[in-house]
Design an enzyme around this catalytic site. Sequence first.
Site, mmCIF file in Angstrom:
data_model
loop_
_atom_site.group_PDB
_atom_site.id
_atom_site.type_symbol
_atom_site.label_atom_id
_atom_site.label_comp_id
_atom_site.label_asym_id
_atom_site.label_seq_id
_atom_site.Cartn_x
_atom_site.Cartn_y
_atom_site.Cartn_z
ATOM 1 N N GLY A 95 0.820 -1.194 0.000
ATOM 2 C CA GLY A 95 0.000 0.000 0.000
ATOM 3 C C GLY A 95 0.853 1.241 0.000
ATOM 4 N N HIS A 96 0.210 2.381 0.268
ATOM 5 C CA HIS A 96 0.887 3.671 0.204
ATOM 6 C C HIS A 96 1.193 4.244 1.578
ATOM 7 C CE1 HIS A 96 -0.787 4.510 -4.128
ATOM 8 N NE2 HIS A 96 -0.116 3.379 -4.028
ATOM 9 N N GLY A 97 1.098 3.417 2.624
ATOM 10 C CA GLY A 97 1.449 3.857 3.957
ATOM 11 C C GLY A 97 0.282 4.465 4.703
#
Length: 307
Positions: free
Chosen positions: A141-143
């Site tokens: 994911g993107h954090g």
Amino acid sequence: MNAWDDNNKEKWIQFMQVNGLTIYGGGQIDGQGKIWWDYCHALYMQIQALSFHSCNNLRVSGLQHVNSQKNHISINGCNDVDISHLKITAPEESPNTDGIDISASNHLHIHDSFIGTGDDCVAINGFSSYINISRVLCGPGHGISIGSLGKGGAYETVEEVHVEDCTFKGTMNGARIKTWKGGRGYARKISFERIRMINAGNPIIIDQTYVNRMAAASTDEEYDAWSSSSSGDVEISDVSYKGVIGSSTDARAVYFNCGDGAGCRNIVVEDVEMTSAVAGKQLFAVCNNAHGTSSADRSPRVPCLLP
């Protein structure tokens, strides 16, 4: 997909103005999102799988969320929310499949959960405060992201966000704050403590000049005009990173890209100890108009912070 008419394309399962709601158990919510992802840039809009609007004293636990059409869980206008023991999954390449998306909400606790999707594990949007996130395993994911805030010159605020005892594994970003150039408002009193990075990209990043090129303009000329006319920044202050350890896939492990105006204020970096996921590579930090303090003997060193 064609069963959805033009007026019914944003929510799949929605609860509105239900106070004292508890949702629990071992069941699964499967958005069967692949067909939506394939057409996400065409005529069809994506759908939020499970959304809560103006639900106070909300409890959600024990569920599995799989392959949402868009956001897996959306929290809007809610107060006093506890979310725990969830498993949220979607392929890394699935677009816009945030795990938990928060907006205009206060006093949330997200804990003891696994979130691995194609977008932010947790996204914290405008007018949200007192958000606590603990013991969450994030990745892919993107954090965990604050923002983006201030799109189109909007006034938005976020404060009192505290992330602790979380792990980022194979994520595109780690602890991220992003605000649009030309925005107004503030993001402040934010902390990331006892964080573990495992082959994470952009482990620590603040971008006060964030721009989604496609959202800002459709042509180079429009983008240039937009960029030159945008002024001001969402104020970013009182942000701390303490006890962040692990490995980074990017050599630039710390990036504070603040605007040319007031910049970012009171940034604290303490006991950050990371190594490169690539053997033999040295990590470094980059700052632009970021003011604060850092530990002198850690890796990477952050000598670029201004007084």
